[in-house]
Design an enzyme around this catalytic site. Structure first.
Site, PDB file in Angstrom:
ATOM      1  N   HIS A  43      24.086   6.976  47.815  1.00 54.40           N
ATOM      2  CA  HIS A  43      23.665   8.347  48.160  1.00 54.40           C
ATOM      3  C   HIS A  43      23.168   8.368  49.600  1.00 54.40           C
ATOM      4  CE1 HIS A  43      24.084   9.871  44.069  1.00 54.40           C
ATOM      5  NE2 HIS A  43      23.651   8.683  43.684  1.00 54.40           N
ATOM      6  N   LEU A  44      23.912   9.056  50.445  1.00 54.46           N
ATOM      7  CA  LEU A  44      23.530   9.127  51.866  1.00 54.46           C
ATOM      8  C   LEU A  44      22.779  10.424  52.189  1.00 54.46           C
ATOM      9  CD1 LEU A  44      26.738   7.588  53.519  1.00 54.46           C
ATOM     10  CD2 LEU A  44      24.552   6.467  53.038  1.00 54.46           C
ATOM     11  N   HIS A  67      27.050   3.536  36.722  1.00 57.25           N
ATOM     12  CA  HIS A  67      25.761   2.988  36.254  1.00 57.25           C
ATOM     13  C   HIS A  67      25.590   2.868  34.744  1.00 57.25           C
ATOM     14  CE1 HIS A  67      25.085   7.308  36.166  1.00 57.25           C
ATOM     15  NE2 HIS A  67      24.832   7.401  37.467  1.00 57.25           N
ATOM     16  N   ASP A 117      23.943   2.439  43.364  1.00 51.85           N
ATOM     17  CA  ASP A 117      23.346   3.760  43.113  1.00 51.85           C
ATOM     18  C   ASP A 117      22.087   3.924  43.976  1.00 51.85           C
ATOM     19  OD1 ASP A 117      22.854   6.313  42.200  1.00 51.85           O
ATOM     20  OD2 ASP A 117      22.280   5.718  40.176  1.00 51.85           O
TER      21      ASP A 117
HETATM   22 ZN   LIG Z   1      24.589   9.173  38.433  1.00 51.92          ZN
END
Ligand SMILES: [Zn+2]
Length: 433
Positions: free
Chosen positions: A67-68, A237, A310
């Site tokens: 996640h950026l 995940h 993640d």
């Molecule tokens: Zn997720």
């Protein structure tokens, strides 16, 4: 990414390249940004020589779930801070997840993610595009156009596809592009307002539980639809033993189903919740020890294909609230190799070669990325690792803008000392450049 002209020779390293079943001591010659030779190499005239003695040379790591946070509210992360953090952790390619504000759900936004990644100049950025517009679960994005702009997969991550019908549509349309759909498997009716794994500990602590079944029922549903459509499904995940059973079942039927697991789900159980620290609040939640055992076994036997971080940075002011109100997510892209080396390699679960495979060649294969190998002619995305070096995880010293690392304060073994991307130094002697 522009390639570097000069010649680099890494000497005397233990070269581990699982994509070519290589594990031997030798040299790596890099010319024009590419791997030119491997083994015993004579120093070329004018080459920059770097000693790899005592170090492991491996393909740069590939994170297919990062996640950026850009575009998004300031402070969580930017493409620049996130890809710098990635390099610090040895990752040379990352797949940016589309649950940004606004969501990456159009060809223009996919192209913009790529542009931001290229501009930042650290890890290569491969955008994952949303499945549905604004990730609302109602209308499909223009999948073909998004794929043409460089999307490498489709996912409404952070949200689960709402219905079997939508999963079916998504898998059928994605199939035309050749790209997979990545599912965040969480049944909303079962997870509801839960904040922690539903079990003995959540009951004692008075935290609302998220049952393992909330993940399992979605994977069962999606696998059934994958079988019907012949679509390509990837499960993000994985956190439960039940999920592992359904994925194993899909694989035994030769369905196009793959799965990833995070370092935190492989290492941390729900005991950290006793501190009520919000750095342990994540989705899916940290589970109990029996689930961790099942995940480790699935990683060893190949039911789970690869490791993905993640990495989910949050603004400190958002995380520093009561447990119930904090957002879900933990950082981990800078600590992944060290904590996995410490717990799984030193702990006797996996070999170092296997760990490198699970962090480089295998994730690259899942999303069909041109990465994760030291093949001759491949872009010189190379990491040097010191598997014996110990260090203390100190969130303030990590480069991610998010300071929500669940391994804060851990003494870990295994460091990323050098990183090359396309033959350019991005990290040297432990310092990101
Ligand atoms: Zn997720």
């Amino acid at each position: 990414m522009p390639e570097h002209r000069h010649t680099i020779l890494i000497t005397g390293a233990r070269i581990i390249d699982p994509s070519n079943s290589v594990d031997k001591t030798g040299d790596i010659l890099i010319e024009n940004g590419r791997i030119a030779a491997l083994g015993r190499v004579k120093a070329a005239r004018g080459a920059e020589v770097v000693s790899g003695k005592g170090l492991v040379a491996a393909p740069g790591f590939v994170d297919i779930h990062t996640h950026l946070r850009e575009p998004g509210p300031a402070g969580g992360e930017t493409v620049l801070s996130g890809t710098k953090a990635a390099v610090n952790g040895g990752y040379t390619s990352v797949c940016s997840m589309p649950n940004t504000t606004p969501a990456v759900d159009s060809p223009e936004r996919v192209a913009y993610q790529k542009l931001l990644g290229g501009r930042a100049g650290y890890a290569r950025v491969y955008p994952v595009c949303a499945v549905t517009l604004d990730r609302a679960g109602e209308a499909l994005v223009e999948m073909a156009a998004c794929a043409a702009e460089g999307a490498v997969a489709f996912s409404d991550d952070g949200a689960c596809l709402p219905t079997a019908k939508m999963v079916s549509k998504a898998l059928l349309y994605a199939k035309v592009t050749g790209l997979p759909v990545i599912e965040h498997a969480e049944d909303a009716s079962l997870a509801a307002s839960g904040v922690a794994h539903k079990g003995a500990r959540s009951a004692v602590l008075g935290l609302t539980g998220i049952p393992a079944s909330s993940e399992d029922v979605i994977i069962a549903r999606d696998v059934i639809i994958a079988r019907e459509t012949g679509g390509r499904l990837h499960i993000a995940h994985v956190s439960t033993s039940g999920a592992v059973e359904f994925i194993a079942g899909a694989k035994s039927r030769k369905l196009a189903v793959t799965a990833e697991v995070t370092p935190h789900h492989l290492i941390l159980d729900d005991s950290g919740l006793e501190s009520f620290h919000t750095s342990f609040k994540v989705k899916p939640p940290l589970r109990s020890k029996d689930h961790i055992q099942a995940l480790r076994k699935a990683l060893v036997d190949g039911t789970i294909d690869c490791i993905a971080t993640d990495h989910a940075p949050h603004r400190t002011e958002d995380k520093e609230v009561e447990f119930d109100y904090a957002p879900f997510g933990v950082t981990g892209i800078e600590t992944a190799f060290a904590v996995l080396n410490t717990e799984l390699v030193e702990g006797g679960v996996l070999s170092l070669k296997r760990l490198i495979d699970l962090m480089s060649a295998r994730p690259a294969r899942v999303l069909n990325l041109p990465a994760g190998t030291l093949s001759i002619g491949a872009p010189a995305d190379v990491v040097l690792l010191d598997p014996k070096k110990t260090w203390l995880v100190d969130d303030d010293k990590l480069l991610s803008a998010g300071k929500n690392c669940p391994f804060e304060g851990w003494r870990v073994k295994g460091a990323v000392t050098h990183v090359l991307i396309g033959g350019q130094w991005k990290k040297r002697d432990g310092r990101v450049l």
